[in-house]
Write an enzyme that holds these catalytic residues in place. Sequence first.
Site, PDB file in Angstrom:
ATOM      1  N   VAL A 199       0.838  -1.198   0.000  1.00 35.45           N
ATOM      2  CA  VAL A 199       0.000   0.000   0.000  1.00 35.45           C
ATOM      3  C   VAL A 199       0.875   1.252   0.000  1.00 35.45           C
ATOM      4  O   VAL A 199       0.400   2.345   0.291  1.00 35.45           O
ATOM      5  CB  VAL A 199      -0.964   0.012   1.211  1.00 35.45           C
ATOM      6  CG1 VAL A 199      -2.029  -1.048   1.062  1.00 35.45           C
ATOM      7  CG2 VAL A 199      -0.201  -0.174   2.525  1.00 35.45           C
ATOM      8  N   ARG A 201       4.384   2.168  -2.399  1.00 34.03           N
ATOM      9  CA  ARG A 201       4.683   2.523  -3.786  1.00 34.03           C
ATOM     10  C   ARG A 201       5.028   1.262  -4.563  1.00 34.03           C
ATOM     11  O   ARG A 201       5.711   0.358  -4.064  1.00 34.03           O
ATOM     12  CB  ARG A 201       5.841   3.533  -3.860  1.00 34.03           C
ATOM     13  CG  ARG A 201       5.428   4.927  -3.424  1.00 34.03           C
ATOM     14  CD  ARG A 201       4.409   5.539  -4.382  1.00 34.03           C
ATOM     15  NE  ARG A 201       3.914   6.839  -3.955  1.00 34.03           N
ATOM     16  CZ  ARG A 201       2.799   7.033  -3.280  1.00 34.03           C
ATOM     17  NH1 ARG A 201       2.061   5.990  -2.932  1.00 34.03           N
ATOM     18  NH2 ARG A 201       2.396   8.248  -2.964  1.00 34.03           N
ATOM     19  N   ASP A 225      -2.235  -2.657  -4.004  1.00 35.84           N
ATOM     20  CA  ASP A 225      -2.962  -1.437  -4.342  1.00 35.84           C
ATOM     21  C   ASP A 225      -2.137  -0.520  -5.234  1.00 35.84           C
ATOM     22  O   ASP A 225      -2.677   0.408  -5.827  1.00 35.84           O
ATOM     23  CB  ASP A 225      -3.344  -0.685  -3.060  1.00 35.84           C
ATOM     24  CG  ASP A 225      -4.258   0.493  -3.316  1.00 35.84           C
ATOM     25  OD1 ASP A 225      -5.313   0.300  -3.953  1.00 35.84           O
ATOM     26  OD2 ASP A 225      -3.925   1.623  -2.885  1.00 35.84           O
ATOM     27  N   GLU A 230       0.990   2.180 -13.589  1.00 36.50           N
ATOM     28  CA  GLU A 230      -0.430   2.335 -13.288  1.00 36.50           C
ATOM     29  C   GLU A 230      -1.126   3.119 -14.401  1.00 36.50           C
ATOM     30  O   GLU A 230      -0.595   4.134 -14.849  1.00 36.50           O
ATOM     31  CB  GLU A 230      -0.616   3.051 -11.947  1.00 36.50           C
ATOM     32  CG  GLU A 230      -0.077   2.245 -10.785  1.00 36.50           C
ATOM     33  CD  GLU A 230      -0.297   2.908  -9.431  1.00 36.50           C
ATOM     34  OE1 GLU A 230      -0.903   4.001  -9.386  1.00 36.50           O
ATOM     35  OE2 GLU A 230       0.108   2.327  -8.416  1.00 36.50           O
ATOM     36  N   HIS A 249      -5.229   1.573  -6.689  1.00 39.83           N
ATOM     37  CA  HIS A 249      -4.563   2.648  -5.955  1.00 39.83           C
ATOM     38  C   HIS A 249      -5.575   3.532  -5.219  1.00 39.83           C
ATOM     39  O   HIS A 249      -5.580   4.765  -5.355  1.00 39.83           O
ATOM     40  CB  HIS A 249      -3.721   3.497  -6.908  1.00 39.83           C
ATOM     41  CG  HIS A 249      -2.633   4.260  -6.194  1.00 39.83           C
ATOM     42  ND1 HIS A 249      -1.439   4.584  -6.791  1.00 39.83           N
ATOM     43  CD2 HIS A 249      -2.550   4.753  -4.931  1.00 39.83           C
ATOM     44  CE1 HIS A 249      -0.684   5.269  -5.937  1.00 39.83           C
ATOM     45  NE2 HIS A 249      -1.339   5.379  -4.797  1.00 39.83           N
TER      46      HIS A 249
END
Length: 286
Positions: A199, A201, A225, A230, A249
Amino acid sequence: TILAPEQEADIQAALARADILLGEPARLRANLKEARALKWAQSTYAGVETLLSSDCRQDYQLTNIRGIFGPLVSEYVFAHLLSLTRHLRHYREQQRLHNWQPIPYQSIRGKTMLIIGTGSIGQHLAQTAANFGLKVQGISRSGREAPGFDHIYQLPALNKVLPRADVVVSVLPSTSQTRDLFNSDRMDFFKPGAIFFNVGRGDAVDENALIQALRHGNLGAAVLDVFATEPLPSASPLWDMPNVVITPHNAGYSFPDQIVTRFSRNYLKYIEGKPMEGVVDFNLGY
């Protein structure tokens, strides 16, 4: 004086006058060169990696909104941890099939959680974990004690601590020291069946090594996450792995009222010459 232009030409004119910028890191970066009068920039995110590269100016004070995400990230971690350990996904499928079949489980009480990163998020998560009866270990750069942790180690001790942890949570920022921290060699030190959360980077994890560890190695499951790229590319094998949970995220959103509250407090401190909250150290990277 508040400047809130909408047209590009007006934005460029306003930038030349602005002492203070409030905005998302990527948009701040795109306008730094034109903001010739800039003295302070307030990021609306906690992560400000895009503003920390060597080719980006650093002659101003930068603040982020770290310190507000602890409750949200704790909710996220324990929602997924309990879902996994109590087999909620399996029961949902059994309900669809009208199948009454209990699945053995163990309590998380007495298990060990290792939190990598002992800042405000890590501390809130540690205190939540303690309320569930977990033993809580931590890893930080300094190794200094922090609320909620039974013991904190420095980063070089990670390989010694990993084999003891039933749950590992990375809340690391993106720095030169944390990139690819979880590589193929590191994966060998996980306790068999451990659950891994990222959670922090995405670039802290070598995703190919993670995939192999989930398929053939020690890891029992991963809740992810954040990712190196991304959105996560649709071709990534992570999407189809049964022991992986993927979220976009969103473990900890920054809500507008929280951003405004932080900016308002910092503004009052700024004009009074007092230390502001969430000051980013350009050298440390957070």
